[in-house]
Motif scaffolding. Structure first.
Motif: not given
Length: 138
Positions: A85-89, A109-113, A115-119, A124-131
């Motif tokens: 939540k803090f990171i999302k803020d 060097n992102t570990p598999w775990v 990717h769950m956090f990233w999902a 929470a990101l706007n489309p422009h930021t995601r790109t």
């Protein structure tokens, strides 16, 4: 890194947000100075060569960041949920007040775990930021 994670447990979230905003403001200042220098150089070159400036010449002078975050060692622990939540803020703050500071952000060097956090974070990101964000596995 281990030391970076340990440091985050020793300061308050308010202090971290203050540092985060300060660092973004400082980066904006540096980018503004670099952009102004590039603009001055382009104008001087135009005068030196007696060549008119092209339409849209100013956009060639804008400087942005390319951020690389190495996530080697990223782990799930009991504090991840509260930190999510803090990171999302923090991401929301960045999107609202500093949307053009970064041109690209690479998580390497992102570990598999992660990717769950990233999902969760990605939603929470706007489309422009995601790109601008690129997640690369190790």
């Amino acid at each position: 890194s281990e030391h970076g994670t340990a440091a985050l447990t020793k300061i308050s979230q308010d202090d971290y947000v203050n540092w985060f905003v300060y660092s973004l403001e400082y980066k904006m200042l540096l980018l503004d100075l670099a952009s102004s220098e590039a603009e001055d150089e382009l104008i001087a070159e135009s005068r030196r060569t007696d060549t008119p400036l092209e339409v849209g010449w100013g956009s060639k002078c804008i400087r942005r960041l390319c951020i690389i975050r190495d996530l080697r060692g990223f782990q799930v622990d009991s504090g991840l949920t509260s930190r999510a939540k803090f990171i999302k803020d923090l991401v929301k703050l960045s999107q609202e007040y500093y949307p053009y500071i970064a041109d690209h952000c690479f998580f390497i060097n992102t570990p598999w775990v992660f990717h769950m956090f990233w999902a969760v974070l990605r939603s929470a990101l706007n489309p422009h930021t995601r790109t601008k964000i690129h997640v690369l596995t190790s």
